[in-house]
Structures are given as structure tokens and as C-alpha cells.
Design an enzyme around this catalytic site. Structure first.
Site, PDB file in Angstrom:
ATOM      1  N   VAL A  53      12.831 -24.485  17.208  1.00  8.17           N
ATOM      2  CA  VAL A  53      12.072 -25.410  16.380  1.00  8.17           C
ATOM      3  C   VAL A  53      12.373 -27.054  16.568  1.00  8.17           C
ATOM      4  CG1 VAL A  53      11.548 -25.912  14.681  1.00  8.17           C
ATOM      5  CG2 VAL A  53      11.730 -24.180  13.863  1.00  8.17           C
ATOM      6  N   ASP A  61      27.084 -36.598  14.570  1.00 11.18           N
ATOM      7  CA  ASP A  61      26.336 -35.999  15.241  1.00 11.18           C
ATOM      8  C   ASP A  61      25.404 -36.918  16.636  1.00 11.18           C
ATOM      9  OD1 ASP A  61      24.445 -33.709  15.143  1.00 11.18           O
ATOM     10  OD2 ASP A  61      23.884 -33.822  13.040  1.00 11.18           O
ATOM     11  N   LYS A 104      18.459 -38.470  13.633  1.00 10.28           N
ATOM     12  CA  LYS A 104      18.833 -38.290  14.923  1.00 10.28           C
ATOM     13  C   LYS A 104      18.632 -37.726  16.106  1.00 10.28           C
ATOM     14  CE  LYS A 104      20.809 -34.253  14.137  1.00 10.28           C
ATOM     15  NZ  LYS A 104      20.684 -32.877  15.372  1.00 10.28           N
TER      16      LYS A 104
END
Length: 329
Positions: free
Chosen positions: A275, A240, A187
Site C-alpha cells: 500500500v 518523517d 509527508k
């Protein structure tokens, strides 16, 4: 229950805050300077600023201290550092149950987090994965959210899901570990594409098409790796995906928007400061698609922009020029 949360990034901190409502939580970071900041400010100014850290959360930088009294461990380190962390953990306690809460493929091996555990730990280890649509800040603030906890040990999954749910966090259980992890990893790649589309002002129709065709890619690769089709229509798949492709808190979507504005990746990542897993995941996902001969045009377009220096406009035109086939192919 005594719970150790390994990794004091935004998501690790949010989980620690959420879990501390019902459990005794130890939050670990290997960075001694970061630990000192957390202890002095009682907030994670680097990754989750302005969110108070409850006094009950114990802060440590020694892994042995984090695991000493733990009955359950949440591993929330970036996938790039997962194997090293697991190797240190197994040397200290090879039987402590684990919950993986990191998303992506290991660089070089294209292994999912659960597969890295299988290579590092004894076969008897009890392990689960936690994933779903969840921005760290909203979870830390106690806003409503729903996640899935999957494990091959379904009794363990149901038990932990019940232990970690709160008044605002609903946790479902399942057994499709591979499907849950593939959805959580890919995703982020599709979200970069959605950010590019939004940055160019392609509109809502284009975003909806990208999300839908992105889900088709996730499903194809996930099933090829052993996941179940139904998983990708659930929280860890479409749930998600929608959040990451549309939410303003999405770092991966933000990367895409900055690329659309003509920015270079080398300057984007330091500015974001967290990140951004999709940037690394796309390399492994593209390689897997090539090896398994799976059609993944959105992933291929993102890969070409990030790693082959194909201009955004050309990558988009290449996608639009593709001959459309049957939707269910």
C-alpha cells in the site's frame, strides 16, 4: 503486557518483532493464506522478506482471538480498511486501549485515523497515535530509531511510551494527536514530489527546496485542522518528511521516480506491491486544501499528475512559474 498487533504488513510485522522483545505479542491478519505462510516460514515473505519472525509471536486470523487476552492494541491496517476493522473491534471490546499506527486520510471523508476512532468508539476510549521517521525493515532489524506517541491522555502516552521503548527504539510522548497524524499523512505526498524531482535529476538543491516548501504546506494544513506548529518541526513532521523524501526504502518516493520515468500509475502500484498511502492521501489533502483555502502547490502538482493526467513536465513548469511570495506566507 499482552499486546495485539492488527495488520501483518511491513510496519505491523516490524512493530510485532520489536514489541516481542519485552511483551507477549499476538499478530493478526485477516488473510488466512497469508497467516499460513507466516506460520510455515516464520518470516513475512510478502512484505518484510528475510526478516525472521520470533517464535514467541502468536499468529491468528480471528479478530476475537487476537483481542481475547490483549491489554493494548496496535492498529496497523491501511487507512482504507480502518473503519471496518474498528467497527469489528468495538463490537468485541469497546474499552480496550488503542494505539493507531497507520498514516493517511480516510477516502471520501478526509478523516484522520483518530477522527475515525471518535466516530466509531465511545467517547471514553483511551487512544493514542504512534508515528515518526521509521522504515519498517530498520526497526525490525533493531537499528536505532525514534518515534512519538501522542494522546489526549498524556499519562497514558507517557506510560505506553515507556512500555514500548527498547535499547534501540526511543519513544517520546506528546498530546498533539492531530499534528502527529497530519505530518504522518502528508509527508507521503511530498515524498512523491521528491521522487519525481530525483527521477528527473533536478539535483540536491531542488530536493531541499521541495522538502522545505512541503513542510510549509504540511504546517499550514495541520494548523488549520487544529495541530500545533511545534509538532511539525519534530520527529513526526520534519523528521518523517526528511526520511521519506530521501530514503531508498521509501515506497512513495519510488512512485515519484517511476512517474518521472514515464511509467503509469496503473502499472506502478502492482509492481511495488505494498500500500502506497501517498497516492490516496493526495486526493483528500488536495480537497481539504481547496475547501479550507490553503495554498498547497506541491500537493496540487502531485494531484494533477496522478488524477488529472497532467504530464510531469507541465506540472513542474506550472510550479516553477508561480509568482514567489514571502517565505513565511
Amino acid at each position: 503486557m499482552n499486546i495485539a498487533v492488527l495488520g501483518a504488513g511491513a510496519w505491523g510485522t516490524a512493530l510485532a518483532i520489536c514489541l516481542s522483545a519485552r511483551h507477549r505479542v499476538t499478530l493478526w491478519t485477516r488473510n488466512v493464506e497469508h497467516l499460513a505462510e507466516l506460520a510455515a516460514l516464520r518470516t513475512n515473505q510478502r512484505y518484510l522478506p528475510r526478516q525472521p519472525l520470533p517464535d514467541s509471536i502468536h499468529l491468528v486470523s480471528a479478530l476475537s482471538e487476537a483481542l481475547e487476552r490483549a491489554e493494548l492494541v496496535f492498529v496497523v491496517v491501511p487507512v482504507a480498511g480502518l473503519r471496518t476493522t474498528l467497527q469489528q473491534m468495538v463490537a468485541l471490546n469497546p474499552s480496550l486501549p488503542l494505539i493507531l499506527a497507520c498514516k493517511g486520510f480516510e477516502t471520501g471523508s478526509a478523516k484522520l485515523p483518530c477522527q475515525v476512532v471518535e466516530e466509531v468508539y465511545p467517547a471514553s476510549i483511551t487512544c493514542g497515535v504512534l508515528s515518526g521517521p521509521s522504515f519498517a525493515r530498520e526497526v525490525a532489524q533493531g537499528l536505532p530509531a525514534a518515534l512519538t506517541l501522542a494522546s489526549h491522555d498524556e499519562i497514558f502516552a507517557r506510560s505506553v511510551a515507556g512500555e514500548i521503548r527498547t535499547a534501540s527504539l526511543r519513544v517520546y510522548s506528546g498530546n498533539d494527536v492531530i499534528g502527529v497524524e497530519v505530518g504522518g499523512a502528508l509527508k507521503n505526498v511530498i515524498a512523491i514530489a521528491a521522487g519525481i524531482s530525483d527521477g528527473i535529476a533536478f539535483g540536491n538543491n531542488a530536493r531541499a527546496a521541495l522538502i522545505t516548501r512541503g513542510l510549509a504546506e504540511i504546517t499550514r494544513l495541520g494548523m488549520a485542522l487544529g495541530g500545533c506548529r511545534e509538532t511539525f518541526t519534530g520527529l513526526t513532521g520534519i523528521g518523517d518528511l526528511i526520511l521519506t523524501c530521501t530514503g531508498n526504502l521509501s515506497r512513495n518516493r519510488r512512485v515519484g521516480m517511476m512517474l518521472a520515468a514515464g511509467r503509469q500509475l496503473a502499472e506502478i502500484l502492482p509492481e511495488i506491491g505494498h500500500v502506497t498511502e501517498g497516492v490516496y492521501t493526495v486526493r483528500e489533502a488536495y480537497g481539504l486544501g481547496q475547501r479550507l483555502q490553503i495554498d498547497m502547490p506541491v500537493t496540487q502538482a502531485v494531484y494533477s499528475i496522478l488524477y488529472e493526467q497532467v504530464p510531469v513536465e507541465i506540472a513542474i513548469q506550472d510550479m516553477l512559474d508561480r509568482e514567489p511570495g514571502a517565505e513565511t506566507d
